[in-house]
Design a protein around this motif. Structure first.
Motif, PDB file in Angstrom:
ATOM      1  N   THR A  72      42.615  52.496  44.174  1.00 12.32           N
ATOM      2  CA  THR A  72      44.019  52.021  45.160  1.00 12.32           C
ATOM      3  C   THR A  72      43.860  50.748  45.325  1.00 12.32           C
ATOM      4  N   SER A  73      42.677  49.876  45.005  1.00 11.68           N
ATOM      5  CA  SER A  73      42.733  48.397  45.107  1.00 11.68           C
ATOM      6  C   SER A  73      41.816  47.706  44.584  1.00 11.68           C
ATOM      7  N   ALA A  74      42.036  46.335  44.097  1.00 12.19           N
ATOM      8  CA  ALA A  74      40.783  45.668  43.739  1.00 12.19           C
ATOM      9  C   ALA A  74      39.541  45.660  44.755  1.00 12.19           C
ATOM     10  N   THR A  75      39.748  45.807  46.019  1.00  9.95           N
ATOM     11  CA  THR A  75      38.975  45.681  46.829  1.00  9.95           C
ATOM     12  C   THR A  75      37.968  46.859  46.836  1.00  9.95           C
ATOM     13  N   LEU A  98      35.991  29.691  47.694  1.00  7.29           N
ATOM     14  CA  LEU A  98      37.414  29.585  47.803  1.00  7.29           C
ATOM     15  C   LEU A  98      37.963  30.704  47.199  1.00  7.29           C
ATOM     16  N   SER A  99      38.473  31.805  48.043  1.00  7.47           N
ATOM     17  CA  SER A  99      38.974  33.250  47.356  1.00  7.47           C
ATOM     18  C   SER A  99      39.706  33.828  48.550  1.00  7.47           C
ATOM     19  N   PHE A 100      40.342  34.843  48.355  1.00  6.52           N
ATOM     20  CA  PHE A 100      40.784  35.790  49.121  1.00  6.52           C
ATOM     21  C   PHE A 100      39.659  36.510  49.911  1.00  6.52           C
ATOM     22  N   ALA A 101      39.678  36.737  51.060  1.00  8.78           N
ATOM     23  CA  ALA A 101      38.534  37.045  51.975  1.00  8.78           C
ATOM     24  C   ALA A 101      37.799  38.522  51.441  1.00  8.78           C
ATOM     25  N   ALA A 102      38.777  39.306  50.543  1.00  3.09           N
ATOM     26  CA  ALA A 102      38.043  40.367  50.159  1.00  3.09           C
ATOM     27  C   ALA A 102      36.833  40.360  49.105  1.00  3.09           C
ATOM     28  N   THR A 103      36.913  39.199  48.438  1.00  2.00           N
ATOM     29  CA  THR A 103      35.728  38.691  47.337  1.00  2.00           C
ATOM     30  C   THR A 103      34.351  38.667  48.018  1.00  2.00           C
ATOM     31  N   PRO A 144      32.296  35.483  40.313  1.00  2.00           N
ATOM     32  CA  PRO A 144      33.154  34.401  40.058  1.00  2.00           C
ATOM     33  C   PRO A 144      34.539  34.868  40.145  1.00  2.00           C
ATOM     34  N   VAL A 145      35.532  34.138  40.773  1.00  2.43           N
ATOM     35  CA  VAL A 145      36.832  34.396  40.773  1.00  2.43           C
ATOM     36  C   VAL A 145      37.488  33.629  39.734  1.00  2.43           C
ATOM     37  N   HIS A 146      38.328  34.358  38.805  1.00  2.32           N
ATOM     38  CA  HIS A 146      39.224  33.365  37.861  1.00  2.32           C
ATOM     39  C   HIS A 146      40.368  32.981  38.708  1.00  2.32           C
ATOM     40  N   GLU A 170      33.124  40.347  37.556  1.00  6.79           N
ATOM     41  CA  GLU A 170      34.311  39.009  37.603  1.00  6.79           C
ATOM     42  C   GLU A 170      35.271  39.724  38.575  1.00  6.79           C
ATOM     43  N   ASP A 171      35.551  38.687  39.782  1.00 10.30           N
ATOM     44  CA  ASP A 171      36.775  39.177  40.335  1.00 10.30           C
ATOM     45  C   ASP A 171      37.819  38.527  39.526  1.00 10.30           C
ATOM     46  N   ALA A 172      38.689  39.435  39.032  1.00  3.44           N
ATOM     47  CA  ALA A 172      39.724  39.164  38.138  1.00  3.44           C
ATOM     48  C   ALA A 172      40.949  39.546  38.593  1.00  3.44           C
ATOM     49  N   ALA A 173      41.164  39.512  39.882  1.00  2.00           N
ATOM     50  CA  ALA A 173      42.319  39.905  40.686  1.00  2.00           C
ATOM     51  C   ALA A 173      43.282  39.112  40.334  1.00  2.00           C
ATOM     52  N   HIS A 174      43.418  37.817  39.986  1.00  3.61           N
ATOM     53  CA  HIS A 174      44.458  37.063  39.485  1.00  3.61           C
ATOM     54  C   HIS A 174      44.475  36.903  38.075  1.00  3.61           C
ATOM     55  N   ALA A 175      43.793  37.692  37.175  1.00  2.90           N
ATOM     56  CA  ALA A 175      43.522  37.401  35.902  1.00  2.90           C
ATOM     57  C   ALA A 175      43.974  38.407  34.769  1.00  2.90           C
ATOM     58  N   PHE A 196      46.284  44.938  41.093  1.00  2.00           N
ATOM     59  CA  PHE A 196      47.700  45.307  41.079  1.00  2.00           C
ATOM     60  C   PHE A 196      48.483  45.294  42.191  1.00  2.00           C
ATOM     61  N   HIS A 197      48.146  44.342  43.079  1.00  3.65           N
ATOM     62  CA  HIS A 197      48.715  44.399  44.480  1.00  3.65           C
ATOM     63  C   HIS A 197      50.153  43.667  43.911  1.00  3.65           C
ATOM     64  N   PRO A 198      51.318  44.039  44.757  1.00  2.00           N
ATOM     65  CA  PRO A 198      52.727  43.558  44.356  1.00  2.00           C
ATOM     66  C   PRO A 198      52.921  42.121  44.068  1.00  2.00           C
ATOM     67  N   ASN A 199      51.863  41.292  44.666  1.00  3.39           N
ATOM     68  CA  ASN A 199      51.862  39.935  44.357  1.00  3.39           C
ATOM     69  C   ASN A 199      51.060  39.245  43.148  1.00  3.39           C
ATOM     70  N   LYS A 200      50.695  40.389  42.329  1.00  2.38           N
ATOM     71  CA  LYS A 200      49.916  39.921  41.240  1.00  2.38           C
ATOM     72  C   LYS A 200      50.638  39.918  39.896  1.00  2.38           C
ATOM     73  N   ASN A 201      50.246  39.723  38.905  1.00  2.00           N
ATOM     74  CA  ASN A 201      51.123  39.796  37.567  1.00  2.00           C
ATOM     75  C   ASN A 201      51.613  40.781  37.205  1.00  2.00           C
ATOM     76  N   ILE A 205      52.031  48.919  42.933  1.00  2.00           N
ATOM     77  CA  ILE A 205      52.199  48.854  44.143  1.00  2.00           C
ATOM     78  C   ILE A 205      51.011  48.207  45.098  1.00  2.00           C
ATOM     79  N   GLU A 206      49.939  49.131  45.201  1.00  2.00           N
ATOM     80  CA  GLU A 206      48.598  48.984  45.594  1.00  2.00           C
ATOM     81  C   GLU A 206      47.960  49.277  44.377  1.00  2.00           C
ATOM     82  N   GLY A 207      46.697  48.734  44.158  1.00  2.00           N
ATOM     83  CA  GLY A 207      45.891  49.196  42.926  1.00  2.00           C
ATOM     84  C   GLY A 207      45.178  48.188  42.268  1.00  2.00           C
ATOM     85  N   GLY A 208      44.068  48.750  41.566  1.00  2.00           N
ATOM     86  CA  GLY A 208      43.325  47.864  41.050  1.00  2.00           C
ATOM     87  C   GLY A 208      42.404  48.735  39.680  1.00  2.00           C
TER      88      GLY A 208
HETATM   89  C1  LIG Z   1      40.594  36.834  44.473  1.00  2.00           C
HETATM   90  C2  LIG Z   1      41.154  38.227  45.033  1.00  2.00           C
HETATM   91  N1  LIG Z   1      39.997  39.192  44.914  1.00  2.00           N
HETATM   92  C3  LIG Z   1      40.510  40.259  45.463  1.00  2.00           C
HETATM   93  C4  LIG Z   1      41.506  40.698  46.246  1.00  2.00           C
HETATM   94  C5  LIG Z   1      41.773  42.008  46.567  1.00  2.00           C
HETATM   95  O1  LIG Z   1      42.842  42.744  45.710  1.00  2.00           O
HETATM   96  P1  LIG Z   1      43.575  43.900  46.556  1.00  2.00           P
HETATM   97  O2  LIG Z   1      44.617  43.737  47.330  1.00  2.00           O
HETATM   98  O3  LIG Z   1      43.842  44.598  45.032  1.00  2.00           O
HETATM   99  O4  LIG Z   1      42.408  44.707  47.041  1.00  2.00           O
HETATM  100  C6  LIG Z   1      42.733  39.706  46.080  1.00  2.00           C
HETATM  101  C7  LIG Z   1      43.839  39.997  46.608  1.00  2.00           C
HETATM  102  O5  LIG Z   1      44.805  39.303  46.895  1.00  2.00           O
HETATM  103  C8  LIG Z   1      42.518  38.375  45.396  1.00  2.00           C
HETATM  104  O6  LIG Z   1      43.341  37.628  45.526  1.00  2.00           O
END
Ligand SMILES: Cc1ncc(COP(=O)(O)O)c(C=O)c1O
Length: 406
Positions: A72-75, A98-103, A144-146, A170-175, A196-201, A205-208
């Protein structure tokens, strides 16, 4: 049409009619939770990652199909990745400041400690060369985050992982759709997690999803347990619970959105690259903009060039001090002109939760500078060249006004 008449958000998903029709069919089918659409989506993603861009691949490993499990999410996926590696209390995981706090939150959630490393000012990716300096006996993994879809140096990353015997998540949330030297991110490597959050490529809807190597069948089974209550069923349909799993399985409705999106992902990413090329062109040729903006790094040709970058976002730094303006004022002025601007991201180590671990200002100069001066400009596949022109013209107009002030 008056260029300023419509609101331009910094991101917006493109969902086509075929996908909407497909979702309606799923809704009518009577099966909404995890089922055939999820299976289809995971298979398609495995195929997508296996059909590599490059014709001259030497590494046969990446030709083998990866195992894909959706969430349901990358998180959720990142947390489960840590759990299947057995990472928990007393362990340390090295990650980017430097990343979203989820990392880093997921590292805390499993009871381990995030060990932050600064990023490169231009690429915004973790400074891999700093990793050995923070490795201790407690270090279990590198995460790491791409950043923004620009792949980290995978040779260097995996050579450290091998040398220090560490897992890589690999946090490939953006990649999704990014590649490194012609090899798609997620088509090789240890554990690779997409969002696969709506702001991703692309979105569900929500997802990962997580991508695991083809021979990691046992770990893939553990992923399934963690994402669905730890429940097992034997051939006689007797159930058992073997671990305290959570619940983060994707629905068929969401997966059907993902199927429609995945079919168009390469087209979306191509459009993103074209739009970013216009940003680079316009921001470089205008001296007022060029003097007050620090552009993110263009991908190196030797690492695959522009083709390998999926440009999840376009986020230059702005010299707010020079312009004698606050970032908030700039964002609000752009907003008044009908243009949405985001912030991705404040440096993580300065959030209250991480200050409690002892992190303070000055620890990671680049992450802090980026965190304080970054702005995310509009970028999504439905935009046109005229939209990028409008953003740059508006910035020019505003910068002109700021620099004329005493
Ligand atoms: C770098 C990074 N990691 C993890 C996440 C978490 O993704 P999700 O919203 O699918 O849980 C995000 C979401 O913006 C992100 O930008």
């Amino acid at each position: 049409m008056d260029k300023t008449s419509s609101y331009l958000p910094f991101t917006r998903p493109t969902i086509d009619d075929e996908t909407i029709e497909g979702v309606v069919q799923v809704l009518r089918s009577g099966w909404l939770a995890t089922g055939p659409q999820v299976k289809n989506f995971e298979d398609m993603l495995a195929d997508y990652l296996s059909n590599d861009l490059s014709d001259n691949l030497s590494n046969q490993e990446i030709k083998k199909k990866r195992i894909i499990k959706s969430f349901t999410s990358a998180t959720a996926g990142l947390e489960i990745a840590l759990q299947i590696c057995g990472i928990g209390e007393g362990d340390e995981v090295i990650t980017s400041a430097l990343s979203f706090a989820a990392t880093s939150n997921v590292i805390m959630r499993v009871g381990a400690k995030p060990i932050f490393v600064d990023v490169d000012l231009d690429t915004r990716n973790i400074k891999l060369e700093d990793i050995p300096k923070v490795i201790t006996k407690k270090t279990k993994a590198i995460m790491p985050v791409h950043f923004a879809g620009l792949a980290v140096d995978m040779d260097k990353l995996y050579s450290y992982a091998r040398e220090y015997n560490l897992r890589v998540i690999e946090d490939a949330a953006h990649a999704i759709g990014s590649s490194w030297r012609g090899k798609k991110i997620g088509s090789f490597g240890d554990l690779v997690v997409f969002s696969f959050h709506p702001n991703k490529n692309m979105t569900t809807i929500e997802g990962g999803a997580i991508s695991l190597a083809s021979d990691c069948v046992d770990e893939a089974k553990k992923v399934e347990l963690h994402r669905w209550h730890g429940l097992t069923k034997d051939t006689q349909n007797n159930t058992d619970v073997v671990l305290a799993g959570g619940k983060s399985n994707l629905s068929d409705v969401a997966a059907r959105v993902g199927i429609g999106q995945l079919k168009r992902l390469d087209e979306f990413n191509k459009k993103r690259r074209e739009l970013v090329a216009v940003y680079y062109e316009l921001l470089c040729k205008n001296s007022l903009l060029n003097n007050n903006v620090c552009l993110p790094a263009y991908p190196k040709e030797t690492d695959g060039g522009m083709e390998g970058h999926s440009f999840h976002m376009f986020a230059p730094l702005i010299c707010f001090d020079k312009l004698k303006i606050s970032r908030q004022q700039f964002i609000s002025d752009m907003q008044k002109k009908g243009i949405g601007v985001g912030i991705h991201y404040p440096a993580i180590h300065l959030f209250e939760l991480y200050r409690k671990l002892g992190y303070r200002e000055g620890a990671f100069a680049n992450a802090e500078r980026i965190g304080n001066t970054t702005v995310t400009l509009p970028l999504f596949p439905a935009m046109q060249r005229a939209d990028v022109e409008r953003v740059c013209e508006t910035m020019n107009e505003l910068f002109d006004g700021y620099s004329g002030r005493v």
